[in-house]
Design a protein around this motif. Structure first.
Motif, PDB file in Angstrom:
ATOM      1  N   MET A   1      10.790 -11.134  10.566  1.00 21.55           N
ATOM      2  CA  MET A   1      10.268 -11.014  11.809  1.00 21.55           C
ATOM      3  C   MET A   1       8.955 -10.288  12.136  1.00 21.55           C
ATOM      4  SD  MET A   1      12.770 -10.530  15.397  1.00 21.55           S
ATOM      5  CE  MET A   1      11.938  -9.902  16.650  1.00 21.55           C
ATOM      6  N   GLU A   2       7.983 -10.757  12.799  1.00 20.90           N
ATOM      7  CA  GLU A   2       6.806  -9.872  13.073  1.00 20.90           C
ATOM      8  C   GLU A   2       6.942  -8.476  13.923  1.00 20.90           C
ATOM      9  OE1 GLU A   2       2.122 -10.788  14.204  1.00 20.90           O
ATOM     10  OE2 GLU A   2       3.185 -12.322  13.128  1.00 20.90           O
ATOM     11  N   GLU A   3       6.119  -7.671  13.642  1.00 21.87           N
ATOM     12  CA  GLU A   3       6.209  -6.309  14.231  1.00 21.87           C
ATOM     13  C   GLU A   3       5.425  -6.513  15.864  1.00 21.87           C
ATOM     14  OE1 GLU A   3       6.108  -1.763  13.051  1.00 21.87           O
ATOM     15  OE2 GLU A   3       4.327  -2.872  12.602  1.00 21.87           O
ATOM     16  N   GLY A   4       6.046  -6.461  16.845  1.00 19.08           N
ATOM     17  CA  GLY A   4       5.322  -6.476  18.095  1.00 19.08           C
ATOM     18  C   GLY A   4       4.334  -5.281  18.434  1.00 19.08           C
ATOM     19  N   LYS A   5       3.381  -5.533  19.461  1.00 27.17           N
ATOM     20  CA  LYS A   5       2.115  -4.690  19.822  1.00 27.17           C
ATOM     21  C   LYS A   5       2.852  -3.337  20.009  1.00 27.17           C
ATOM     22  CE  LYS A   5      -1.569  -4.273  22.599  1.00 27.17           C
ATOM     23  NZ  LYS A   5      -2.502  -4.689  23.968  1.00 27.17           N
ATOM     24  N   ARG A   6       3.792  -3.463  21.063  1.00 31.22           N
ATOM     25  CA  ARG A   6       4.652  -2.034  21.519  1.00 31.22           C
ATOM     26  C   ARG A   6       5.134  -1.279  20.451  1.00 31.22           C
ATOM     27  NH1 ARG A   6       4.098   2.029  24.666  1.00 31.22           N
ATOM     28  NH2 ARG A   6       6.240   2.921  25.312  1.00 31.22           N
ATOM     29  N   GLN A   7       5.788  -1.906  19.253  1.00 31.30           N
ATOM     30  CA  GLN A   7       6.427  -1.372  18.201  1.00 31.30           C
ATOM     31  C   GLN A   7       5.203  -0.624  17.441  1.00 31.30           C
ATOM     32  OE1 GLN A   7       8.598  -4.759  16.699  1.00 31.30           O
ATOM     33  NE2 GLN A   7       9.647  -3.342  15.748  1.00 31.30           N
ATOM     34  N   ARG A   8       4.247  -1.356  17.257  1.00 27.73           N
ATOM     35  CA  ARG A   8       3.165  -0.583  16.585  1.00 27.73           C
ATOM     36  C   ARG A   8       2.524   0.713  17.244  1.00 27.73           C
ATOM     37  NH1 ARG A   8       1.899  -6.139  15.419  1.00 27.73           N
ATOM     38  NH2 ARG A   8       0.309  -6.015  16.975  1.00 27.73           N
ATOM     39  N   GLN A   9       2.287   0.325  18.649  1.00 30.26           N
ATOM     40  CA  GLN A   9       1.841   1.472  19.446  1.00 30.26           C
ATOM     41  C   GLN A   9       2.865   2.753  19.215  1.00 30.26           C
ATOM     42  OE1 GLN A   9       1.591  -0.518  23.200  1.00 30.26           O
ATOM     43  NE2 GLN A   9      -0.712  -0.688  23.084  1.00 30.26           N
ATOM     44  N   VAL A  10       4.076   2.363  19.438  1.00 31.34           N
ATOM     45  CA  VAL A  10       5.075   3.336  19.444  1.00 31.34           C
ATOM     46  C   VAL A  10       5.009   4.182  18.087  1.00 31.34           C
ATOM     47  CG1 VAL A  10       7.444   4.046  19.707  1.00 31.34           C
ATOM     48  CG2 VAL A  10       6.238   2.760  21.536  1.00 31.34           C
ATOM     49  N   ALA A  11       5.097   3.350  16.928  1.00 30.89           N
ATOM     50  CA  ALA A  11       5.239   3.810  15.344  1.00 30.89           C
ATOM     51  C   ALA A  11       3.693   4.596  15.373  1.00 30.89           C
ATOM     52  CB  ALA A  11       5.211   2.650  14.596  1.00 30.89           C
ATOM     53  N   GLY A  12       2.529   4.251  15.862  1.00 33.57           N
ATOM     54  CA  GLY A  12       1.466   4.869  15.714  1.00 33.57           C
ATOM     55  C   GLY A  12       1.454   6.334  16.183  1.00 33.57           C
ATOM     56  N   ALA A  13       1.834   6.213  17.583  1.00 33.12           N
ATOM     57  CA  ALA A  13       2.090   7.466  18.375  1.00 33.12           C
ATOM     58  C   ALA A  13       2.989   8.531  17.741  1.00 33.12           C
ATOM     59  CB  ALA A  13       2.601   7.136  19.563  1.00 33.12           C
ATOM     60  N   LEU A  14       4.122   7.872  17.202  1.00 36.43           N
ATOM     61  CA  LEU A  14       5.321   8.604  16.476  1.00 36.43           C
ATOM     62  C   LEU A  14       4.564   9.509  15.288  1.00 36.43           C
ATOM     63  CD1 LEU A  14       8.574   6.753  16.835  1.00 36.43           C
ATOM     64  CD2 LEU A  14       7.845   8.702  18.198  1.00 36.43           C
ATOM     65  N   GLN A  15       3.990   8.594  14.344  1.00 42.23           N
ATOM     66  CA  GLN A  15       3.470   9.040  13.039  1.00 42.23           C
ATOM     67  C   GLN A  15       2.443  10.303  13.569  1.00 42.23           C
ATOM     68  OE1 GLN A  15       1.818   6.004  10.411  1.00 42.23           O
ATOM     69  NE2 GLN A  15       1.238   7.408   8.930  1.00 42.23           N
ATOM     70  N   GLU A  16       1.431  10.050  14.521  1.00 46.12           N
ATOM     71  CA  GLU A  16       0.637  11.068  14.658  1.00 46.12           C
ATOM     72  C   GLU A  16       1.337  12.386  15.020  1.00 46.12           C
ATOM     73  OE1 GLU A  16      -2.674  11.554  18.080  1.00 46.12           O
ATOM     74  OE2 GLU A  16      -2.744   9.465  16.838  1.00 46.12           O
ATOM     75  N   GLU A  17       2.086  12.274  15.814  1.00 50.28           N
ATOM     76  CA  GLU A  17       2.962  13.421  16.483  1.00 50.28           C
ATOM     77  C   GLU A  17       3.604  13.875  15.415  1.00 50.28           C
ATOM     78  OE1 GLU A  17       2.418  14.829  19.152  1.00 50.28           O
ATOM     79  OE2 GLU A  17       1.116  13.456  20.226  1.00 50.28           O
ATOM     80  N   LEU A  18       4.404  13.268  14.509  1.00 51.05           N
ATOM     81  CA  LEU A  18       5.086  13.851  13.521  1.00 51.05           C
ATOM     82  C   LEU A  18       4.350  14.589  12.491  1.00 51.05           C
ATOM     83  CD1 LEU A  18       7.891  11.097  13.252  1.00 51.05           C
ATOM     84  CD2 LEU A  18       8.282  13.299  13.865  1.00 51.05           C
ATOM     85  N   ASN A  19       3.198  13.933  12.146  1.00 53.06           N
ATOM     86  CA  ASN A  19       2.382  14.774  11.138  1.00 53.06           C
ATOM     87  C   ASN A  19       2.119  16.007  11.655  1.00 53.06           C
ATOM     88  OD1 ASN A  19       1.560  13.186   8.984  1.00 53.06           O
ATOM     89  ND2 ASN A  19       0.619  11.950   9.895  1.00 53.06           N
ATOM     90  N   ASP A  20       1.646  16.085  13.024  1.00 55.97           N
ATOM     91  CA  ASP A  20       1.180  17.365  13.549  1.00 55.97           C
ATOM     92  C   ASP A  20       2.576  18.563  13.799  1.00 55.97           C
ATOM     93  OD1 ASP A  20      -0.579  19.174  14.813  1.00 55.97           O
ATOM     94  OD2 ASP A  20       0.398  18.839  16.798  1.00 55.97           O
ATOM     95  N   ILE A  21       3.749  17.682  13.687  1.00 56.21           N
ATOM     96  CA  ILE A  21       5.044  18.536  14.003  1.00 56.21           C
ATOM     97  C   ILE A  21       5.265  19.216  12.602  1.00 56.21           C
ATOM     98  CG2 ILE A  21       7.628  18.367  14.172  1.00 56.21           C
ATOM     99  CD1 ILE A  21       6.774  16.432  16.655  1.00 56.21           C
ATOM    100  N   PHE A  22       5.142  18.402  11.506  1.00 57.06           N
ATOM    101  CA  PHE A  22       5.511  18.861  10.028  1.00 57.06           C
ATOM    102  C   PHE A  22       4.495  20.006   9.945  1.00 57.06           C
ATOM    103  CE2 PHE A  22       8.382  15.521   9.734  1.00 57.06           C
ATOM    104  CZ  PHE A  22       8.739  15.546   8.580  1.00 57.06           C
ATOM    105  N   ARG A  23       3.172  19.866  10.111  1.00 54.84           N
ATOM    106  CA  ARG A  23       2.237  21.003  10.115  1.00 54.84           C
ATOM    107  C   ARG A  23       2.651  22.224  10.577  1.00 54.84           C
ATOM    108  NH1 ARG A  23      -1.556  16.794  10.068  1.00 54.84           N
ATOM    109  NH2 ARG A  23      -1.951  17.142  12.314  1.00 54.84           N
ATOM    110  N   ARG A  24       3.119  22.043  11.979  1.00 53.48           N
ATOM    111  CA  ARG A  24       3.425  23.211  12.859  1.00 53.48           C
ATOM    112  C   ARG A  24       4.713  23.656  12.363  1.00 53.48           C
ATOM    113  NH1 ARG A  24       5.490  24.997  16.710  1.00 53.48           N
ATOM    114  NH2 ARG A  24       5.826  24.920  19.050  1.00 53.48           N
ATOM    115  N   LEU A  25       5.690  23.198  11.898  1.00 54.74           N
ATOM    116  CA  LEU A  25       7.047  23.625  11.506  1.00 54.74           C
ATOM    117  C   LEU A  25       6.948  24.045  10.123  1.00 54.74           C
ATOM    118  CD1 LEU A  25       9.566  21.201  13.403  1.00 54.74           C
ATOM    119  CD2 LEU A  25       8.989  23.484  13.862  1.00 54.74           C
TER     120      LEU A  25
END
Length: 124
Positions: A1-25
């Motif tokens: 099943m193909e990944e939807g647009k909203r899934q990709r948007q949320v995944a991209g936002a989460l990845q960006e935030e998690l990268n920053d969180i990993f650096r901060r913690l």
């Protein structure tokens, strides 16, 4: 099943935030090695996120994964503070080891060995 647009948007936002969180913690550098988030996959209902971690020059990958798992609540709390206005519910975070980098290094070594074992003058 193909990944939807909203899934990709949320995944991209989460990845960006998690990268920053990993650096901060201080989770980006553990055990003398580097930890980075190679990808994030979100389920269609946006309630689960699979975070794939790439470890570079880490001595004990399992210990690093345990450290990250033990701090998962702290990571999720920080993530919730950052994306609470973008998402109705914060997804459950699951961390997985992404061994693609190890696989690439292993394949390069095999190709080097094949090239060295081939007699000179036998180029194909």
């Amino acid at each position: 099943m193909e990944e939807g647009k909203r899934q990709r948007q949320v995944a991209g936002a989460l990845q960006e935030e998690l990268n920053d969180i990993f650096r901060r913690l201080n989770l980006a550098m553990i055990d003398g090695g580097m930890v980075s988030i190679s990808s994030v996959k979100v389920t269609p209902d946006l309630l689960e996120a699979r975070i794939y971690l790439s470890l570079f020059q880490v001595k004990d990958a399992q210990a690093v994964m345990k450290t990250i798992e033990s701090r998962a609540w702290e990571i999720k709390k920080e993530l919730a503070d950052r994306v609470k206005h973008q998402l109705r519910r914060i997804p459950v975070l699951h961390f997985y080891l992404d061994d693609t980098l190890d696989y690439v290094f292993k394949m390069e070594e095999i190709f080097k060995q094949i090239k060295q074992d081939r007699p000179p003058g036998k180029e194909e």
